[in-house]
Design a protein around this motif. Structure first.
Motif, short mmCIF file in Angstrom:
data_model
loop_
_atom_site.label_atom_id
_atom_site.label_comp_id
_atom_site.label_asym_id
_atom_site.label_seq_id
_atom_site.Cartn_x
_atom_site.Cartn_y
_atom_site.Cartn_z
N GLY A 181 -65.46 -25.03 4.18
CA GLY A 181 -66.69 -24.92 4.97
C GLY A 181 -67.65 -26.07 4.71
N GLN A 182 -67.73 -26.50 3.45
CA GLN A 182 -68.62 -27.60 3.10
C GLN A 182 -68.14 -28.92 3.71
OE1 GLN A 182 -71.49 -27.62 1.56
NE2 GLN A 182 -71.62 -25.59 0.64
N VAL A 183 -66.82 -29.15 3.68
CA VAL A 183 -66.27 -30.40 4.22
C VAL A 183 -66.47 -30.46 5.73
CG1 VAL A 183 -64.14 -31.68 4.60
CG2 VAL A 183 -64.63 -30.74 2.35
N PHE A 190 -74.11 -32.57 12.70
CA PHE A 190 -75.03 -32.50 13.83
C PHE A 190 -74.85 -31.24 14.67
CE2 PHE A 190 -71.17 -34.67 14.98
CZ PHE A 190 -70.81 -34.06 16.17
N ASN A 191 -73.83 -30.46 14.35
CA ASN A 191 -73.48 -29.29 15.15
C ASN A 191 -74.01 -28.02 14.49
OD1 ASN A 191 -72.35 -27.36 16.80
ND2 ASN A 191 -70.25 -28.06 16.56
N PRO A 192 -74.92 -27.28 15.11
CA PRO A 192 -75.41 -26.03 14.51
C PRO A 192 -74.28 -25.05 14.21
CG PRO A 192 -76.75 -26.65 16.41
CD PRO A 192 -75.57 -27.57 16.41
N ALA A 193 -73.22 -25.10 15.00
CA ALA A 193 -72.09 -24.18 14.78
C ALA A 193 -71.45 -24.42 13.42
CB ALA A 193 -71.06 -24.35 15.89
N ALA A 194 -71.43 -25.67 12.95
CA ALA A 194 -70.84 -25.98 11.65
C ALA A 194 -71.62 -25.31 10.53
CB ALA A 194 -70.78 -27.49 11.44
N MET A 201 -68.79 -17.86 6.56
CA MET A 201 -67.69 -17.80 5.61
C MET A 201 -68.17 -17.27 4.26
SD MET A 201 -65.58 -21.34 6.39
CE MET A 201 -64.23 -20.90 5.32
N GLN A 202 -69.29 -17.78 3.77
CA GLN A 202 -69.81 -17.31 2.48
C GLN A 202 -70.23 -15.84 2.56
OE1 GLN A 202 -72.71 -20.65 1.57
NE2 GLN A 202 -71.65 -20.52 -0.39
N GLU A 203 -70.87 -15.46 3.64
CA GLU A 203 -71.29 -14.07 3.81
C GLU A 203 -70.07 -13.15 3.82
OE1 GLU A 203 -74.41 -12.07 6.79
OE2 GLU A 203 -72.52 -12.67 7.74
N ASN A 204 -69.03 -13.52 4.54
CA ASN A 204 -67.85 -12.67 4.65
C ASN A 204 -67.12 -12.56 3.31
OD1 ASN A 204 -65.92 -11.20 6.51
ND2 ASN A 204 -64.54 -12.73 5.64
N LEU A 205 -67.12 -13.64 2.52
CA LEU A 205 -66.51 -13.57 1.19
C LEU A 205 -67.25 -12.56 0.30
CD1 LEU A 205 -65.78 -17.35 0.50
CD2 LEU A 205 -64.17 -15.59 1.23
N GLU A 206 -68.56 -12.48 0.46
CA GLU A 206 -69.32 -11.48 -0.30
C GLU A 206 -69.00 -10.07 0.17
OE1 GLU A 206 -70.91 -12.41 -3.00
OE2 GLU A 206 -70.24 -14.41 -2.43
N PHE A 207 -68.79 -9.90 1.48
CA PHE A 207 -68.37 -8.60 2.00
C PHE A 207 -67.05 -8.17 1.36
CE2 PHE A 207 -70.61 -9.39 6.36
CZ PHE A 207 -71.83 -9.11 5.77
N ILE A 208 -66.11 -9.11 1.25
CA ILE A 208 -64.81 -8.81 0.67
C ILE A 208 -64.95 -8.39 -0.79
CG2 ILE A 208 -62.61 -9.84 -0.04
CD1 ILE A 208 -62.72 -11.58 2.47
N ALA A 209 -65.74 -9.17 -1.56
CA ALA A 209 -65.92 -8.86 -2.98
C ALA A 209 -66.65 -7.54 -3.17
CB ALA A 209 -66.67 -10.00 -3.67
N ALA A 239 -74.62 -25.11 -4.67
CA ALA A 239 -74.24 -24.63 -3.35
C ALA A 239 -72.73 -24.54 -3.17
CB ALA A 239 -74.81 -25.56 -2.27
N LEU A 240 -71.95 -25.14 -4.06
CA LEU A 240 -70.50 -25.15 -3.92
C LEU A 240 -69.84 -23.88 -4.45
CD1 LEU A 240 -69.63 -28.80 -5.01
CD2 LEU A 240 -69.72 -27.88 -2.71
N VAL A 241 -70.61 -22.92 -4.91
CA VAL A 241 -70.05 -21.77 -5.62
C VAL A 241 -70.17 -20.51 -4.78
CG1 VAL A 241 -70.71 -22.85 -7.79
CG2 VAL A 241 -72.23 -21.16 -6.76
N THR A 242 -69.57 -19.42 -5.29
CA THR A 242 -69.73 -18.10 -4.69
C THR A 242 -70.59 -17.27 -5.63
OG1 THR A 242 -67.61 -17.49 -5.72
CG2 THR A 242 -67.56 -18.13 -3.42
N PRO A 243 -71.89 -17.15 -5.35
CA PRO A 243 -72.81 -16.47 -6.26
C PRO A 243 -72.72 -14.95 -6.14
CG PRO A 243 -73.99 -17.23 -4.34
CD PRO A 243 -72.56 -17.70 -4.18
#
Length: 459
Positions: A181-183, A190-194, A201-209, A239-243
């Motif tokens: 996601g960071q790359v 320049f794209n808000p979608a990015a 992606m980060q939010e969904n990973l927290e849902f999984i955990a 910012a590169l981590v899953t807090p």
């Protein structure tokens, strides 16, 4: 002409916008968190790769033409007046894009340095628990296969919740998703979608955990949610981590308390299939389609290299002809003979074709007129099939093309013409491609048994 990189970026970012819109509209509220994870990862990978794929190659085979096809590419270029300079907006846009990529890359590098420094001051815990001890106040987080936490900040129950949560991130390699996601955000800055996609992606990973922790049954749901609220006040990690806490907490707590989505709702994910198919089909341009049925440039160049060249009735060389055609006003007529028409008049040496050029300086010379009458017959092509940029046209339209518009001409006759274009092409096919380079003012075009004639007269 738009640079290929700019076209590629437009396709990639357009696809990201569509996939993000589908996610936030139809999928984000579902409890199928693992499916959402693969959807988001797939959206990034598909968007980056689909512009590079030509699906027509899966079912279309290039047509094989006989030797009656001859390609002549103009080397003449148009010139612009010195007092009317043009601004290359595409180059400026690409320069701005790379500046943004450089700044975003620098930001990512600084985040990596911050994480390295934090790792350097931490040390493995000596109590036997699998985490690295951080000697300062920080929100617990994981990166790669390491969990970073300051145990002195937490009670035993809270520390257990933290480790259970972060171990899910470690076991399922969530760091890979975060880095991906960071790359993609670096190259699509320049794209808000990015940005939305990386956050999703980060939010969904927290849902999984969160779901995995509650499914163990070791912790009470309310106590776990209370720990999230309390720890959200601590300083954030790199910012590169899953807090352990990821803002906003409201969506996480709401998801933990939501009902399980009915299995029937999995059908929503199938909407991504027609979206992907539409993007793949849309990436096949008309130019790419034409290339599938045209002979290779190498073969055409080989034909021109081995053709016989005549200038004002005297045999010449390809290099001399190219030098002559640098000035389109110097050429009066050009005729190309191919196949039997060429060999019957010039012998076996003309097997690759003959190109006959008459200059304006000598077009009225008796010797040149006699030579052209004998070796450069011109025939009426009113019955030929004429295609300009893939669209059928008549002879009058062809003659009226502007001087700077003709880039390439191809003549196809015989069985190959009818095989490709049907009975309408029994009298031959003239293919014209317009572009920035031209052959001059095209007044007449003739085709008979492999003969194509071009007359360039100043209007």
């Amino acid at each position: 002409m738009i640079p290929e990189l700019l076209v590629y970026l437009l396709k990639v970012n357009g696809a990201l916008l569509l996939f993000v819109a589908v996610y936030y509209t139809l999928l984000r509220q579902l409890t199928f968190h693992t499916l959402n994870r693969w959807y988001l990862v797939g959206a990034i990978l598909f968007s980056a790769l689909y512009p590079l794929v030509d699906i027509e190659e899966l079912w279309m085979q290039p047509a094989v033409f006989d030797n009656e096809l001859l390609v002549w590419r103009s080397s003449w270029t148009t010139t612009q007046a010195a007092n009317s300079p043009t601004v290359d907006y595409a180059s400026w846009l690409l320069a701005l894009y790379w500046v943004g990529v450089a700044l975003a890359s620098g930001r990512l590098l600084l985040q990596g340095i911050s994480l390295y420094r934090l790792h350097h001051v931490s040390h493995p815990d000596t109590s036997g628990l699998a985490f690295r001890h951080v000697p300062r106040a920080v929100t617990p987080f994981s990166f790669w296969q390491n969990i970073y936490v300051n145990p002195e900040q937490h009670s035993a129950t809270e520390l257990q919740a933290i480790l259970l949560h972060e171990q899910v991130h470690v076991r399922q390699w969530h760091t890979l998703d975060v880095l991906l996601g960071q790359v993609q955000r670096v190259f699509c800055w320049f794209n808000p979608a990015a940005w939305l996609l990386q956050r999703a992606m980060q939010e969904n990973l927290e849902f999984i955990a969160d779901r995995a922790v509650l499914q163990t049954g070791h912790l009470d749901s309310r106590a776990y949610q209370y720990s999230l609220v309390r720890l959200s006040t601590l300083a954030q990690g790199p910012a590169l981590v899953t807090p352990f806490t990821f803002h906003p907490l409201k969506s996480r707590i709401k998801m933990m308390n939501s009902q399980k989505t009915p299995l029937l709702q999995v059908a929503r994910y199938f909407l991504a299939a027609p979206l992907a198919a539409a993007l793949l089909l849309g990436s096949c341009t008309q130019a790419e389609k034409e290339l599938a049925v045209q002979p290779s440039t190498t073969a055409a160049q080989h034909t021109l290299d081995n053709a016989l060249y005549f200038v004002d009735g005297v045999q010449s060389t390809k290099e001399a002809v190219e030098q002559l055609t640098q000035d389109p006003n110097a050429v009066a007529t050009m005729n190309v003979l191919k196949g039997e028409q060429a060999t019957s008049q010039f012998g076996k040496a003309a097997a690759a074709g003959v190109i006959v050029i008459t200059t304006k300086a000598n077009e009225n010379s008796a010797a040149v007129v006699a030579f052209n009458k004998q070796f450069s017959p011109t025939m009426n092509t009113a019955d030929a099939l004429i295609l300009i940029d893939g669209k059928e046209a008549n002879e009058a339209t062809l003659k009226q093309l502007p001087a700077s518009s003709i880039k390439e001409m191809k003549v196809l006759r015989g069985a190959a013409a009818e095989q490709q274009y049907g009975a309408r092409a029994r009298n031959g096919v003239i293919l014209v491609t317009t572009g920035a380079a031209g052959l001059g003012k095209l007044n007449q075009l003739y085709d008979h048994n492999g003969v194509i004639g071009i007359t360039n007269k100043k209007c």
